[in-house]
Design a protein around this motif. Sequence first.
Motif, PDB file in Angstrom:
ATOM      1  N   ARG A 194      55.706 -30.794  61.888  1.00 13.70           N
ATOM      2  CA  ARG A 194      56.343 -30.942  60.581  1.00 13.70           C
ATOM      3  C   ARG A 194      56.564 -29.619  59.848  1.00 13.70           C
ATOM      4  N   ARG A 222      62.372 -31.925  64.483  1.00 16.20           N
ATOM      5  CA  ARG A 222      62.202 -33.251  63.897  1.00 16.20           C
ATOM      6  C   ARG A 222      61.613 -34.181  64.949  1.00 16.20           C
ATOM      7  N   ASP A 252      70.865 -37.840  63.895  1.00 16.96           N
ATOM      8  CA  ASP A 252      69.850 -36.913  64.398  1.00 16.96           C
ATOM      9  C   ASP A 252      70.259 -36.337  65.746  1.00 16.96           C
TER      10      ASP A 252
END
Length: 223
Positions: free
Chosen positions: A168, A174, A185
Amino acid sequence: TMQLPLWNSSGESVDTIEVSESLFGVPMNQALVHQVAVAHMANARQGTSATKTRGMVSGGGVKPWRQKHTGRARQGSIRSPQWRHGGIVFGPHPRDYSQRIPKKMNRGAIRCLLSQKVREEKLLVVSELNLGQAKTKEMAQVLSNLRITTPVLIVTYAPQVDVILSARNLPRVRTLPAPQLNVLDLLNHDRVIMTAEAVRRAEELWASMDTKAEVEVEGGGES
């Protein structure tokens, strides 16, 4: 079926894995991917922007000056659009931007993008992502071993706490569980890392095709 190399966390190719060609070997459909991506972005819009028209702003009930013989342009209200603090013409108002995304279209777009990643050799399948500790340096080392230098999407079978905590704080990284894999994404990240379990989960979700539904759609839904 088709074969993809299977990597470990040390960046070594240890084996191969059989994957479904219906998920990782379909041709690209740019129009489909574009339509689904636009719909996703539209669905993310709040649609709460608002402005006041001349009928909504306060004041302006009295004519500023008489109609004639003042040498100035005639005015009926200080809340007309040309006045400071007046109403806004053609301004935004709350509205719903959402678009419906049929399941078949969404599934097809995901297939196209996963297959394109395979063709461009930008999808890596790793046996597992077992980190010693939930630390950023552990994930950074794994990405370094796999020679990842561009934005990367890490897909696991289910939310994996050590992977989430380790990634993170890394920029352009991600993490997602396989059921939440989506078109945006996949478009926003150059590389994709999937665990072997995530590949199997993705095949369960999107590799199978309902032949009857496909025929009905192609034939206009009439029997």
